[in-house]
Design an enzyme around this catalytic site. Structure first.
Site, PDB file in Angstrom:
ATOM      1  N   SER A   1       0.944  -1.252  -0.012  1.00 41.60           N
ATOM      2  CA  SER A   1      -0.053  -0.039   0.177  1.00 41.60           C
ATOM      3  C   SER A   1       1.001   1.319  -0.057  1.00 41.60           C
ATOM      4  O   SER A   1       1.631   1.325   0.736  1.00 41.60           O
ATOM      5  CB  SER A   1      -0.763   0.059   1.340  1.00 41.60           C
ATOM      6  OG  SER A   1      -1.637  -1.102   1.493  1.00 41.60           O
TER       7      SER A   1
ATOM      8  N   HIS B   1      -3.769   0.406  -4.139  1.00 39.17           N
ATOM      9  CA  HIS B   1      -3.482  -0.557  -4.908  1.00 39.17           C
ATOM     10  C   HIS B   1      -4.091  -0.655  -6.250  1.00 39.17           C
ATOM     11  O   HIS B   1      -5.230  -0.865  -6.468  1.00 39.17           O
ATOM     12  CB  HIS B   1      -3.878  -2.072  -4.256  1.00 39.17           C
ATOM     13  CG  HIS B   1      -3.214  -2.349  -2.931  1.00 39.17           C
ATOM     14  ND1 HIS B   1      -2.003  -3.236  -2.855  1.00 39.17           N
ATOM     15  CD2 HIS B   1      -3.575  -1.915  -1.729  1.00 39.17           C
ATOM     16  CE1 HIS B   1      -1.767  -3.324  -1.458  1.00 39.17           C
ATOM     17  NE2 HIS B   1      -2.380  -2.498  -0.845  1.00 39.17           N
TER      18      HIS B   1
ATOM     19  N   HIS C   1      -5.515  -9.563  -1.551  1.00 36.77           N
ATOM     20  CA  HIS C   1      -5.504  -9.724  -0.128  1.00 36.77           C
ATOM     21  C   HIS C   1      -6.921 -10.896   0.023  1.00 36.77           C
ATOM     22  O   HIS C   1      -7.700 -10.581  -0.645  1.00 36.77           O
ATOM     23  CB  HIS C   1      -5.802  -8.559   0.565  1.00 36.77           C
ATOM     24  CG  HIS C   1      -4.858  -7.627   0.433  1.00 36.77           C
ATOM     25  ND1 HIS C   1      -4.940  -6.635  -0.535  1.00 36.77           N
ATOM     26  CD2 HIS C   1      -3.747  -7.254   1.254  1.00 36.77           C
ATOM     27  CE1 HIS C   1      -3.980  -5.678  -0.749  1.00 36.77           C
ATOM     28  NE2 HIS C   1      -3.106  -6.062   0.465  1.00 36.77           N
TER      29      HIS C   1
ATOM     30  N   TYR D   1      -8.749 -10.801   2.450  1.00 37.87           N
ATOM     31  CA  TYR D   1      -9.659  -9.905   3.036  1.00 37.87           C
ATOM     32  C   TYR D   1     -10.664  -9.377   2.003  1.00 37.87           C
ATOM     33  O   TYR D   1     -11.929  -8.875   2.293  1.00 37.87           O
ATOM     34  CB  TYR D   1      -9.546  -9.000   4.008  1.00 37.87           C
ATOM     35  CG  TYR D   1      -8.546  -8.022   3.398  1.00 37.87           C
ATOM     36  CD1 TYR D   1      -9.168  -6.765   2.729  1.00 37.87           C
ATOM     37  CD2 TYR D   1      -7.259  -7.832   4.128  1.00 37.87           C
ATOM     38  CE1 TYR D   1      -8.317  -5.647   2.060  1.00 37.87           C
ATOM     39  CE2 TYR D   1      -6.611  -6.587   3.395  1.00 37.87           C
ATOM     40  CZ  TYR D   1      -7.049  -5.687   2.527  1.00 37.87           C
ATOM     41  OH  TYR D   1      -6.278  -4.724   1.841  1.00 37.87           O
ATOM     42  N   GLU D   2     -10.374  -9.264   0.741  1.00 35.93           N
ATOM     43  CA  GLU D   2     -10.904  -8.982  -0.446  1.00 35.93           C
ATOM     44  C   GLU D   2     -11.899  -9.890  -0.890  1.00 35.93           C
ATOM     45  O   GLU D   2     -12.671  -9.817  -1.843  1.00 35.93           O
ATOM     46  CB  GLU D   2      -9.983  -8.505  -1.749  1.00 35.93           C
ATOM     47  CG  GLU D   2      -9.223  -7.200  -1.469  1.00 35.93           C
ATOM     48  CD  GLU D   2      -8.036  -6.883  -2.546  1.00 35.93           C
ATOM     49  OE1 GLU D   2      -8.671  -6.391  -3.811  1.00 35.93           O
ATOM     50  OE2 GLU D   2      -6.944  -7.317  -2.402  1.00 35.93           O
TER      51      GLU D   2
ATOM     52  N   ALA E   1       3.033  -2.462   4.095  1.00 28.37           N
ATOM     53  CA  ALA E   1       2.806  -1.606   5.113  1.00 28.37           C
ATOM     54  C   ALA E   1       2.448  -2.286   6.507  1.00 28.37           C
ATOM     55  O   ALA E   1       1.533  -3.424   6.240  1.00 28.37           O
ATOM     56  CB  ALA E   1       1.729  -0.392   4.587  1.00 28.37           C
TER      57      ALA E   1
ATOM     58  N   MET F   1      -1.713  -7.691   6.668  1.00 30.70           N
ATOM     59  CA  MET F   1      -2.739  -8.123   6.231  1.00 30.70           C
ATOM     60  C   MET F   1      -2.211  -8.862   4.852  1.00 30.70           C
ATOM     61  O   MET F   1      -3.264  -9.265   4.065  1.00 30.70           O
ATOM     62  CB  MET F   1      -4.094  -7.463   5.807  1.00 30.70           C
ATOM     63  CG  MET F   1      -4.394  -6.845   7.240  1.00 30.70           C
ATOM     64  SD  MET F   1      -5.806  -5.798   6.999  1.00 30.70           S
ATOM     65  CE  MET F   1      -5.898  -4.671   8.493  1.00 30.70           C
ATOM     66  N   SER F   2      -0.854  -9.128   4.618  1.00 27.96           N
ATOM     67  CA  SER F   2      -0.509  -9.518   3.240  1.00 27.96           C
ATOM     68  C   SER F   2       0.656 -10.207   3.401  1.00 27.96           C
ATOM     69  O   SER F   2       1.071 -10.747   4.458  1.00 27.96           O
ATOM     70  CB  SER F   2      -0.220  -8.253   2.379  1.00 27.96           C
ATOM     71  OG  SER F   2       0.797  -7.516   2.855  1.00 27.96           O
TER      72      SER F   2
ATOM     73  N   ASN G   1       2.287   2.666  11.248  1.00 27.15           N
ATOM     74  CA  ASN G   1       1.709   3.181  12.271  1.00 27.15           C
ATOM     75  C   ASN G   1       2.027   2.120  13.490  1.00 27.15           C
ATOM     76  O   ASN G   1       2.802   1.086  13.187  1.00 27.15           O
ATOM     77  CB  ASN G   1       0.119   3.145  12.328  1.00 27.15           C
ATOM     78  CG  ASN G   1      -0.157   1.463  11.884  1.00 27.15           C
ATOM     79  OD1 ASN G   1       0.135   1.144  10.777  1.00 27.15           O
ATOM     80  ND2 ASN G   1      -0.945   0.793  12.622  1.00 27.15           N
TER      81      ASN G   1
ATOM     82  N   HIS H   1      -6.718   4.310   7.395  1.00 28.09           N
ATOM     83  CA  HIS H   1      -5.933   3.869   6.180  1.00 28.09           C
ATOM     84  C   HIS H   1      -5.399   4.770   5.462  1.00 28.09           C
ATOM     85  O   HIS H   1      -4.393   4.815   4.890  1.00 28.09           O
ATOM     86  CB  HIS H   1      -6.966   2.944   5.119  1.00 28.09           C
ATOM     87  CG  HIS H   1      -6.212   2.600   4.066  1.00 28.09           C
ATOM     88  ND1 HIS H   1      -5.364   1.401   4.307  1.00 28.09           N
ATOM     89  CD2 HIS H   1      -6.595   2.505   2.826  1.00 28.09           C
ATOM     90  CE1 HIS H   1      -4.673   1.317   2.871  1.00 28.09           C
ATOM     91  NE2 HIS H   1      -5.683   1.813   2.057  1.00 28.09           N
TER      92      HIS H   1
HETATM   93  N1  HPA Z   1      -2.434  -3.704  11.622  1.00 27.41           N
HETATM   94  C1  HPA Z   1      -2.701  -4.753  10.321  1.00 27.41           C
HETATM   95  N2  HPA Z   1      -2.430  -4.536   9.456  1.00 27.41           N
HETATM   96  C2  HPA Z   1      -1.691  -3.436   9.065  1.00 27.41           C
HETATM   97  C3  HPA Z   1      -1.517  -2.214   9.958  1.00 27.41           C
HETATM   98  C4  HPA Z   1      -2.044  -2.641  11.441  1.00 27.41           C
HETATM   99  O1  HPA Z   1      -1.652  -1.682  12.444  1.00 27.41           O
HETATM  100  N3  HPA Z   1      -1.091  -1.280   9.626  1.00 27.41           N
HETATM  101  C5  HPA Z   1      -0.805  -1.301   8.222  1.00 27.41           C
HETATM  102  N4  HPA Z   1      -1.268  -2.783   7.983  1.00 27.41           N
END
Ligand code: HPA
Length: 265
Positions: A26, A57, A79, A81-82, A109, A204-205, A228, A240
């Protein structure tokens, strides 16, 4: 599964045989500036190829040279989750293998699980924990049926990357990336659990792609941009847009490192 896509790309590439794939996380689209005059192919143009649905993306291939390497960059990944079928993730990696890819550089990320790994840092992934509950190899029966993961993030590639980072005066700690299914950010209790598991960052990837790539005998380098601090390590709510903004800030230094990494041999 992606036979038509494979043929289409081979035709487009003509004499160009990619040896290295880079999967961009991302907000990491800026990394493609390392490729001069890239051939750009939108995923939507490639027959049978899926298109990503997440902001940040875009869904494009960039093909071109970095150093002596023929590089194929994937801006936009898939992903779970998609609602993507795990077999699609595996099929994309198999297609890359069939195009001739030998090494993969996978970026993402990620949220930091420790305050000593602040927002904006890079993390060189040296191992992973698959907590997504899904595996891209489910349902396929190619050998090896039970692939080894003891050097999933190739030792030699990591040493080379660390050497380049030191030369560039960029601090890059190594650590463990944990993949969750998403798409929600974690609760505070989940973050405490993940810390106790020994993970350094969560996202998540990546793990899904790495499992597939290792299964197919490809070498993998994985790098996270810490976008983050995870829930509970900060008072801020997760969002996001902030993640994308943070990643963009750090993508320049990651771009330099990847470019130097590929120019080195
Ligand atoms: N959690 C899960 N996935 C993420 C995060 C997070 O804090 N930051 C970027 N992708």
């Amino acid at each position: 599964m992606l036979d038509a896509a494979l043929e289409y790309l081979k035709n487009k590439f003509d004499n160009f045989k990619p040896d290295t794939a880079i999967i961009l996380g991302s907000g990491l689209g800026g990394l493609i500036s390392a490729i001069k005059n890239p051939l750009i192919i939108p995923y939507s143009e490639v027959p049978g190829f899926p298109t990503p649905t997440v902001a940040g993306h875009e869904g494009r291939f960039y093909a071109g040279k970095i150093g002596n390497h023929n590089v194929l960059c994937l801006q936009g990944r898939f992903h779970f989750y998609e609602g993507i079928d795990p077999m699609i993730v595996d099929a994309v990696i198999q297609m890359l293998k069939n195009l001739g890819i030998e090494q993969m550089i996978i970026t993402n990320a990620a949220g930091s699980l420790r305050t000593s790994l602040p927002t904006g840092s890079l993390l060189l992934i040296n191992d992973h924990i698959n907590l997504s509950g899904i595996n891209p190899l489910i349902g396929q029966h190619e050998a090896p049926y039970f692939p080894d993961m003891s050097n999933a993030y190739d030792y030699d590639m990591r040493q080379k990357f660390l050497k380049i980072a030191a030369q560039e005066n960029i601090t890059v700690p190594e650590g463990v990336y944990m993949m969750v299914l998403g798409p929600n950010y974690e609760t505070k209790s989940e973050v405490r659990l993940f810390q106790s598991f020994g993970a350094d960052a969560v996202g998540m990837s990546t793990v899904s792609e790495v499992i597939s790539a290792v299964h197919k005998g490809m070498k993998v380098l994985g790098v996270s941009v810490i976008s983050n601090l995870c829930t509970g390590l900060t008072d801020k709510e997760q969002n996001h847009d902030d993640v994308l903004q943070q990643v963009q800030k750090s993508s320049v230094k990651l771009g330099i490192l990847i470019q130097k990494f590929l120019e080195k041999d």
